[in-house]
Design a protein around this motif. Structure first.
Motif, mmCIF file in Angstrom:
data_model
loop_
_atom_site.group_PDB
_atom_site.id
_atom_site.type_symbol
_atom_site.label_atom_id
_atom_site.label_comp_id
_atom_site.label_asym_id
_atom_site.label_seq_id
_atom_site.Cartn_x
_atom_site.Cartn_y
_atom_site.Cartn_z
ATOM 1 N N ARG A 156 0.827 -1.210 0.000
ATOM 2 C CA ARG A 156 0.000 0.000 0.000
ATOM 3 C C ARG A 156 0.864 1.264 0.000
ATOM 4 N NH1 ARG A 156 -5.101 1.617 0.626
ATOM 5 N NH2 ARG A 156 -5.862 -0.502 0.949
ATOM 6 N N TYR B 139 1.722 1.972 -3.509
ATOM 7 C CA TYR B 139 0.512 2.483 -4.165
ATOM 8 C C TYR B 139 0.297 3.958 -3.806
ATOM 9 C CZ TYR B 139 -4.564 3.319 -4.497
ATOM 10 O OH TYR B 139 -5.804 3.863 -4.736
ATOM 11 N N ARG C 278 -0.906 4.470 -8.908
ATOM 12 C CA ARG C 278 -2.192 4.689 -8.242
ATOM 13 C C ARG C 278 -3.288 5.010 -9.263
ATOM 14 N NH1 ARG C 278 -0.496 8.126 -5.043
ATOM 15 N NH2 ARG C 278 -1.292 10.061 -5.954
ATOM 16 N N ILE D 283 -2.931 -4.544 -3.379
ATOM 17 C CA ILE D 283 -2.677 -3.454 -2.434
ATOM 18 C C ILE D 283 -2.420 -3.969 -1.021
ATOM 19 C CG2 ILE D 283 -3.713 -1.407 -1.350
ATOM 20 C CD1 ILE D 283 -5.139 -0.847 -3.957
ATOM 21 N N ASP E 121 0.075 -8.420 -2.280
ATOM 22 C CA ASP E 121 1.036 -8.392 -3.395
ATOM 23 C C ASP E 121 2.080 -9.495 -3.240
ATOM 24 O OD1 ASP E 121 2.166 -7.571 -5.755
ATOM 25 O OD2 ASP E 121 3.332 -5.947 -4.871
#
Length: 840
Positions: A734, A737, A744, A771, A774
């Motif tokens: 995350r 991301y 994103r 997210i 992975d």
């Protein structure tokens, strides 16, 4: 008496009988006569009434005839008493042979003669007859295709061998794409018959299943065990000749079909129970009905285990039969047979060979165990722990009760030895045990293969090292001498000569014709031509022709029109999360976003082509196929983006289709998570045909990069060690991301429903897995991949430099011929030597 048939190399194979030239002649006259004779005598057709399939069938029989003398002579080297040849038994649940006709024409050296013969009988289109052949889909992908390449090389190197497997009535499913989703269709490869196989109705073996065991004392007063089975299935041999490349040897692929021991119950029929009368036949034949049933339900697991035991038992019984035919004693079994276990599917061979030797042939345990270990070698094909077969103990006990007892005894003796060598290390004993005691007992088939074999090999240098360090580290600790590396290889006869004939002809014109039989040493003579301007132009013209052919196939299969002058960026392989087709998709969505804003953002036009099948029960892989098709539809329909970018999913990727794919590729996508791909063989096929690789340091990519030169390989991504270190440090996808705006934006566009008609939930499970977990490090490698693709585009814009790199990729990958792999197996693992022609 006798008749010798000359091969193109000048070698000859003696014939046990005098055959007419119509059956054996390699010239156009003899072949033309045979075509008409087979049309009349085998098919009962007049030429004016013959269909395309009729002509294909009579051509196939005509070509098969020309193998038979060599086939009989090679088989004699495995069966005759006066030969000392040690033979290879390659045990594999998969043999993805591909079509036989074209490969046979190449290996027999009769392509031109056949074209001329067909013309004489009014058939001018050999390509349509080649296309008519049904592909035997007897494998999923790389594992089965590797087995087929190895059979080709064994014959080419004059090593006597039998490939043992299953004659699946229905092979790997045919794949259709409907509304972007994979749909599985029945593979009816036998619907028109199979002219290449020879039914050996006299070679049959009984295979027991179920029941119980009971002890008894034999005539000598020895304590013995007998297996009182619940059911007996009969295995019938079907042989397919496998010709070597212009040599006397033609080996055989022996596949087993399951039949009922008694196919019709007259008693049931006579009392009016018509269904029960044929019940046994239907139930027995299920074993060889379909390749890899869905093994999620219990019934699927049982059928898959039954399949594996069925073909292994038939094969070992056949090997013993052949040894006895030679008049050799059973205690010399290992001196005449090297049995290679192609992954864990045939690993039950360890227990079955022990059962045959101890129970059926009254051999003492220690002697039988020594023979078993010296006979068997185990090839590991995976670093994924979940891919190693484990059978629930109750299921195993129910289907193979005698083998369970034998494995318990193998395990007891093995662990006793480990206790003596490593006293007090109970954890080591638990990890090495053939039985996994945690969470419900399971049989560990990789452990059985490792204990019961004298050699364990990985299939790429990195893979073998990781096996030693991770998956089989304890076995390496206790028996390091067992471990070898044999990097995979592929046969250049199919993957260059057959699939890329114009390139093959160009290479032969420049360096002579020895390269197809000695790729490792001859192909490098192309290197000086990499900077020759005229040669570059010829190379480019052949690539352009191959791209036009593939473009035509894509239009025919999908309706999508692609630009042959664009960069052909291709990822074709089984769909799996670790192979990371969805990393490619994230890049495409990123490029889509850029091009919508600035149409000039693409340095060069690009066509991205995907192909591959997802296992029917693998939901995430099927969702990735849907995502690929959804993104492709959006890109291809966009009036601006589609001018410079097209995306295609080519359905039903198989060996026949791949003949057009590999030769047309500019860029080969080998982007698996480092440390997950054992080797790969598609990477080798692409490179042999001059494609440049974009890839991670995974599997054989490492060795390919070293071979072709680091400057001729587009490298990106984490190494295997970096992947493990990042996971150990509590990797948080995350955060990547959140910090990468382009990533994103791409993920959010997928989440928004843009590619799913507003359905925000369709791809949510895929997005969430990336997210939050992975597991395969897509986000960690995303930015490096995007930047590497920019380097690809820049490199492709200089066509002369790109062509030089392409030629060098082809010239330097000779060591990835399966001939080299087989030489290493013969030398390091099998202790087998070729039979020279005079020894026959």
């Amino acid at each position: 008496m006798g008749f010798a048939i000359a091969s193109d190399s000048g070698a000859s194979a003696p014939s046990p009988i005098a055959l007419t030239n119509v059956r054996t002649g390699l010239g156009a006259d003899a072949i033309a006569t045979a075509l008409i004779e087979n049309l009349y005598c085998l098919l009962g057709k007049l030429p004016q009434h013959a269909t395309r399939n009729d002509w294909y069938m009579c051509l196939a029989y005509t070509v098969r005839d020309r193998m038979m003398e060599r086939y009989v002579a090679t088989l004699a080297s495995i069966t005759e008493t006066n030969t000392a040849a040690k033979a290879v038994a390659y045990l594999s649940a998969e043999f993805l042979t591909g079509p036989h006709l074209g490969n046979s024409l190449v290996n027999l050296g009769i392509w031109q003669a056949v074209e001329e013969a067909l013309s004489r009988v009014g058939q001018d289109d050999l390509s349509s007859l080649l296309d008519q052949e049904e592909e035997p889909g007897l494998g999923n992908g790389g594992l089965g295709r590797l087995a087929a390449c190895y059979m080709d090389s064994l014959a080419t190197l004059n090593v006597p061998a039998i490939g043992y497997g299953i004659r699946y009535e229905f092979g790997i499913f045919d794949q259709a794409i409907r509304d972007g989703w994979q749909v599985e269709l029945t593979d009816k490869w036998l619907r028109f018959g199979n002219p290449w196989e020879i039914v050996r109705s006299e070679i049959t073996f009984d295979v027991k299943l179920g029941g119980r065991t009971e002890p008894y004392y034999d005539e000598a007063g020895r304590y013995r065990m007998r297996w009182l089975s619940e059911k007996v299935v009969k295995g019938v041999a079907y042989d397919t000749p496998v010709p070597g490349y212009r040599v006397p040897t033609t080996n055989l692929l022996r596949l087993w079909k399951a039949e009922a021991a008694e196919s019709f119950d007259f008693e049931a029929f006579n009392v009016g129970d018509y269904y029960r009368a044929v019940d046994e036949k239907i139930a027995s034949e299920t074993i060889s009905k379909v390749l890899y049933p869905n093994d999620e339900p219990e019934a699927g697991k049982q059928l898959r285990l039954a399949q594996q035991y069925f073909f292994v038992s038939c094969s070992l019984q056949d090997m013993i039969r052949l040894l006895i035919m030679r008049g050799k004693p059973l205690d010399e079994f290992h001196s005449y047979w090297a049995a290679q276990l192609n992954d864990t599917h045939p690993s039950i061979a360890v227990a079955e060979l022990m059962r045959l030797l101890v129970d059926e042939h009254a051999m003492e345990w220690d002697q039988a165990w020594a023979i078993t270990q010296q006979t068997c070698g185990y090839t590991n094909h995976t670093l994924l722990a979940e891919a190693l077969e484990r059978w629930p103990l109750p299921l195993f006990a129910r289907l193979l009760p005698r083998h369970l007892e034998i494995i318990y005894e193998i395990n007891r003796r093995f662990l006793n030895d480990i206790r003596l060598r490593y006293p007090g290390d109970d954890q080591l004993l638990q990890r090495l045990s053939l039985i996994d005691e945690a969470g419900g007992k399971h049989m560990r088939m990789a452990h059985l293969a490792s204990v019961g074999s004298h050699a364990i090999n990985g299939v790429a240098a990195l893979h073998t090292e990781l096996l030693k360090q991770t998956l089989l580290s304890d076995f390496h600790r206790v028996a390091p001498e067992k471990f070898f590396n044999v990097t995979n290889g592929v046969t250049p006869r199919r993957w260059i000569a057959l699939s890329n004939p114009n390139l093959s002809a160009l290479i032969t014109r420049k360096i002579g014709d020895r390269w197809l039989a000695d790729l490792e040493h001859e192909l490098e003579h192309l290197e000086p031509l990499a900077i020759d301007g005229d040669f570059q132009k010829e190379w480019q013209a052949i690539k352009a022709d191959n791209k036009r052919v593939l473009a035509g196939l894509i239009k025919e299969r999908t309706g999508i029109i692609i630009e042959p002058h664009s960069l052909f960026d291709i990822q074709v392989k089984r769909l799996h999360e670790y192979k990371r087709q969805h990393l490619n998709v994230l890049y495409l969505v990123t490029l889509f976003n850029k091009l919508r804003r600035v149409s000039s953002a693409a340095e060069i036009p690009r066509t991205v082509i995907f192909g591959g099948k997802a296992a029917p029960g693998y939901r995430m892989a099927k969702l990735i196929i849907k995502l690929i098709n959804s993104v492709a539809a959006a890109i291809n329909q966009d009036p601006v983006v589609s001018q410079v970018l097209k995306v295609v999913f080519l359905p039903d990727f198989n060996v026949k289709t791949s003949h057009h794919v590999y030769p047309a590729a500019d860029l080969s996508e080998q982007i698996s998570t480092a440390g997950k791909e054992a080797s790969g063989t598609g990477n080798m096929k692409f490179a042999m045909n001059g494609a440049l690789t974009i890839g991670t340091l995974d599997g054989a990519n490492v060795e390919i990069r070293d071979a072709v030169g680091h400057e001729n390989f587009f490298l990106f991504g984490l190494t295997a060690a970096e992947v493990e270190r990042l996971k150990a440090e509590a990797y948080t996808p995350r955060s990547i991301y959140d910090s990468n705006a382009e990533l994103r934006e791409a993920i959010d566009l997928i989440s928004s429903g843009f590619f799913s008609n507003g359905d925000r939930g369709l791809f949510q499970s895929l997005v969430e897995s990336l997210i939050t977990r992975d597991d395969y490090m897509l986000l960690a490698d995303y930015q490096a991949y995007v930047e590497c693709q920019q380097r690809v585009s820049q490199a492709y814009s200089d066509q002369n430099a790109w062509t030089r790199m392409s030629i060098l990729n082809c010239a330097r990958v000779g060591r990835f011929s399966s001939d080299r792999s087989i030489r290493e197996y013969c030398r390091d693992i099998w202790n087998v030597r070729p039979i020279v022609p005079d020894e026959r």
